[in-house]
Write an enzyme that holds these catalytic residues in place. Structure first.
Site, PDB file in Angstrom:
ATOM      1  N   ARG A 226       0.860  -1.182   0.000  1.00  0.00           N
ATOM      2  CA  ARG A 226       0.000   0.000   0.000  1.00  0.00           C
ATOM      3  C   ARG A 226       0.895   1.230   0.000  1.00  0.00           C
ATOM      4  NH1 ARG A 226      -3.466  -2.840  -1.617  1.00  0.00           N
ATOM      5  NH2 ARG A 226      -5.518  -3.267  -0.697  1.00  0.00           N
ATOM      6  N   HIS A 274      -1.344  -0.435 -10.010  1.00  0.00           N
ATOM      7  CA  HIS A 274      -1.940  -1.378  -9.049  1.00  0.00           C
ATOM      8  C   HIS A 274      -2.341  -2.693  -9.746  1.00  0.00           C
ATOM      9  CE1 HIS A 274      -3.992  -1.506  -4.891  1.00  0.00           C
ATOM     10  NE2 HIS A 274      -3.842  -2.749  -5.334  1.00  0.00           N
TER      11      HIS A 274
HETATM   12  N1  LIG Z   1      -0.836  -4.479  -5.132  1.00  0.00           N
HETATM   13  C1  LIG Z   1      -1.710  -5.462  -5.181  1.00  0.00           C
HETATM   14  O1  LIG Z   1      -2.208  -5.786  -6.260  1.00  0.00           O
HETATM   15  C2  LIG Z   1      -2.067  -6.209  -3.922  1.00  0.00           C
HETATM   16  C3  LIG Z   1      -2.831  -7.391  -4.011  1.00  0.00           C
HETATM   17  C4  LIG Z   1      -3.111  -8.091  -2.851  1.00  0.00           C
HETATM   18  C5  LIG Z   1      -2.662  -7.637  -1.612  1.00  0.00           C
HETATM   19  N2  LIG Z   1      -1.927  -6.476  -1.564  1.00  0.00           N
HETATM   20  C6  LIG Z   1      -1.435  -5.968  -0.268  1.00  0.00           C
HETATM   21  O2  LIG Z   1      -0.662  -6.962   0.354  1.00  0.00           O
HETATM   22  C7  LIG Z   1      -0.940  -6.927   1.758  1.00  0.00           C
HETATM   23  C8  LIG Z   1      -0.551  -8.246   2.390  1.00  0.00           C
HETATM   24  O3  LIG Z   1      -1.470  -9.250   1.964  1.00  0.00           O
HETATM   25  P1  LIG Z   1      -1.440 -10.715   2.615  1.00  0.00           P
HETATM   26  O4  LIG Z   1      -2.584 -11.455   2.025  1.00  0.00           O
HETATM   27  O5  LIG Z   1      -0.079 -11.296   2.518  1.00  0.00           O
HETATM   28  O6  LIG Z   1      -1.738 -10.347   4.154  1.00  0.00           O
HETATM   29  P2  LIG Z   1      -1.452 -11.273   5.431  1.00  0.00           P
HETATM   30  O7  LIG Z   1      -1.533 -12.713   5.076  1.00  0.00           O
HETATM   31  O8  LIG Z   1      -2.319 -10.732   6.526  1.00  0.00           O
HETATM   32  O9  LIG Z   1       0.074 -10.965   5.757  1.00  0.00           O
HETATM   33  C9  LIG Z   1       0.508  -9.780   6.309  1.00  0.00           C
HETATM   34  C10 LIG Z   1       1.835 -10.072   6.995  1.00  0.00           C
HETATM   35  O10 LIG Z   1       2.389  -8.842   7.468  1.00  0.00           O
HETATM   36  C11 LIG Z   1       2.823  -9.032   8.795  1.00  0.00           C
HETATM   37  N3  LIG Z   1       2.700  -7.785   9.540  1.00  0.00           N
HETATM   38  C12 LIG Z   1       1.587  -7.062   9.772  1.00  0.00           C
HETATM   39  N4  LIG Z   1       1.857  -5.979  10.516  1.00  0.00           N
HETATM   40  C13 LIG Z   1       3.184  -6.010  10.768  1.00  0.00           C
HETATM   41  C14 LIG Z   1       4.062  -5.176  11.478  1.00  0.00           C
HETATM   42  N5  LIG Z   1       3.624  -4.071  12.127  1.00  0.00           N
HETATM   43  N6  LIG Z   1       5.368  -5.509  11.526  1.00  0.00           N
HETATM   44  C15 LIG Z   1       5.814  -6.620  10.919  1.00  0.00           C
HETATM   45  N7  LIG Z   1       5.026  -7.461  10.215  1.00  0.00           N
HETATM   46  C16 LIG Z   1       3.730  -7.163  10.132  1.00  0.00           C
HETATM   47  C17 LIG Z   1       1.910 -10.092   9.385  1.00  0.00           C
HETATM   48  O11 LIG Z   1       2.565 -10.707  10.490  1.00  0.00           O
HETATM   49  P3  LIG Z   1       1.850 -11.806  11.463  1.00  0.00           P
HETATM   50  O12 LIG Z   1       1.624 -13.021  10.645  1.00  0.00           O
HETATM   51  O13 LIG Z   1       2.819 -12.063  12.550  1.00  0.00           O
HETATM   52  O14 LIG Z   1       0.578 -11.194  11.937  1.00  0.00           O
HETATM   53  C18 LIG Z   1       1.650 -11.012   8.188  1.00  0.00           C
HETATM   54  O15 LIG Z   1       2.575 -12.059   8.085  1.00  0.00           O
HETATM   55  C19 LIG Z   1      -2.445  -6.615   1.800  1.00  0.00           C
HETATM   56  O16 LIG Z   1      -2.801  -6.050   3.058  1.00  0.00           O
HETATM   57  C20 LIG Z   1      -2.604  -5.630   0.668  1.00  0.00           C
HETATM   58  O17 LIG Z   1      -2.442  -4.322   1.162  1.00  0.00           O
HETATM   59  C21 LIG Z   1      -1.620  -5.764  -2.673  1.00  0.00           C
END
Ligand SMILES: NC(=O)c1ccc[n+]([C@@H]2O[C@H](COP(=O)([O-])OP(=O)(O)OC[C@H]3O[C@@H](n4cnc5c(N)ncnc54)[C@H](OP(=O)(O)O)[C@@H]3O)[C@@H](O)[C@H]2O)c1
Length: 311
Positions: A226, A274
């Site tokens: 993001r 995006h």
């Molecule tokens: N550009 C695009 O097209 C696109 C598409 C899809 C998603 N995204 C972005 O990608 C993000 C991640 O997606 P995801 O499905 O992988 O989410 P997810 O499975 O919830 O993974 C997020 C990871 O970040 C870690 N995290 C969260 N807060 C943190 C912090 N303060 N310090 C260190 N680590 C932290 C979490 O740790 P824990 O496991 O320990 O909680 C988790 O492992 C989404 O929120 C979205 O914004 C972008």
């Protein structure tokens, strides 16, 4: 027939496509856009499927028990709903696969010096630059969740050494650090940093001048998470000073990126609209249908987004 609400702010074409695919995946329910619900029907709705919904439309559903987002990133939804209803976000292996592919593609773009060769072509320069093998190019993944794990797997299979940074140092087949000290350690030892964190109060502005200065001279950044996680002005400064070589940005503070943004024309920035992982309507609809069917059969809610953590 159970009624499910569909609440989205998008184009009519997108809405029609989602309604068609979701109705095929869930033929046993009546899926209706909010505007088509009369007063009595509004009181029957327990579940809504949403894509960038108008919160007022959701507030008009008094018996709503939970909502299923068609998106993986839900920070806007969490902020707008302010804990009023449990949220289930999209977790789709196809979305993770597509993100892994994008991270590998743009990592290779940086590792094989493609921005520099494109610039050389514009200037008609025939110069062979030193080759850097994947094994010499250290990758950091910030956020080793669904997207981060998929990206790490693709990178390691291509020969890149990967280190992760996560809130909890959960088990993975690559080293994962956590906390502020862990972040410094990871940034200091990485040639390419890939941001795949959710946007939360803790991650907003995380990649600022201090974090960027901890990256080695000549390193590059990929932000596919993001926009507000990276402080754009600090990034431009680090690129202008030559501390960083390049940044690939798929996400921005404001989207679409305004025409006046200096990011568009910066020679060391690649702007993407995006697209790093776009939702596949068919696989997403099958997952949403499975989650809703399970709830209707058993009353069990799928894993919901943690209201306090915001992801
Ligand atoms: N550009 C695009 O097209 C696109 C598409 C899809 C998603 N995204 C972005 O990608 C993000 C991640 O997606 P995801 O499905 O992988 O989410 P997810 O499975 O919830 O993974 C997020 C990871 O970040 C870690 N995290 C969260 N807060 C943190 C912090 N303060 N310090 C260190 N680590 C932290 C979490 O740790 P824990 O496991 O320990 O909680 C988790 O492992 C989404 O929120 C979205 O914004 C972008």
């Amino acid at each position: 027939m159970t009624k499910i609400a569909f609440v989205a702010r998008g184009s009519e074409g997108e809405e029609a496509q989602w309604l068609g695919v979701l109705r095929s995946a869930l033929p046993e329910v009546s899926l209706l856009p909010c505007r088509d619900l009369d007063e009595a029907s509004r009181h029957e709705i327990e579940v809504a499927i949403v894509a960038n919904p108008d919160p007022a439309e959701l507030r008009a559903l008094p018996r709503l028990k939970w909502i299923h987002s068609l998106w993986a990133g839900v920070e806007r939804l969490m902020a707008e709903l302010d804990g009023s209803v449990p949220v289930v976000r999209l977790v789709d292996p196809e979305l993770s696969r597509s993100m892994g592919e994008a991270v590998l593609a743009w990592t290779l773009y940086l590792q094989r010096d493609m921005p520099a060769y494109a610039d050389q072509q514009r200037r008609k320069l025939w110069t062979q630059r030193p080759y850097r093998a994947p094994s010499e190019c250290r990758l950091a993944i910030l956020g080793t969740g669904e997207m981060g794990q998929a990206a790490a797997a693709r990178l390691m299979a291509a020969g890149f050494p990967v280190t992760g940074w996560n809130r909890t140092p959960k088990g993975a087949d690559f080293p994962v650090h956590s906390g502020p000290v862990g972040l410094s350690r990871v940034l200091e030892a990485s040639d390419i940093v890939v941001c795949l964190l959710p946007l939360t109060a803790e991650t907003r502005g995380l990649i600022d001048a201090k974090a960027l200065s901890q990256m080695p001279h000549g390193a590059s950044l990929i932000n596919f998470a993001r926009g507000p996680i990276v402080v754009a002005a600090d990034l431009i400064d680090a690129l202008d000073r030559g501390h960083l070589t390049h940044a690939v940005l798929d996400v921005f503070d404001q989207e679409p990126l305004p025409e006046a943004s200096p990011l568009w024309s910066h020679p060391r920035i690649t702007v993407l609209p995006h697209i790093s992982a776009t939702t596949n309507v068919h696989t997403a609809a099958a997952i949403v249908a499975g989650n809703i069917r399970r709830f209707l059969d058993t009353g069990d809610l799928p894993k919901t987004v943690d209201q306090t953590r915001g992801y």
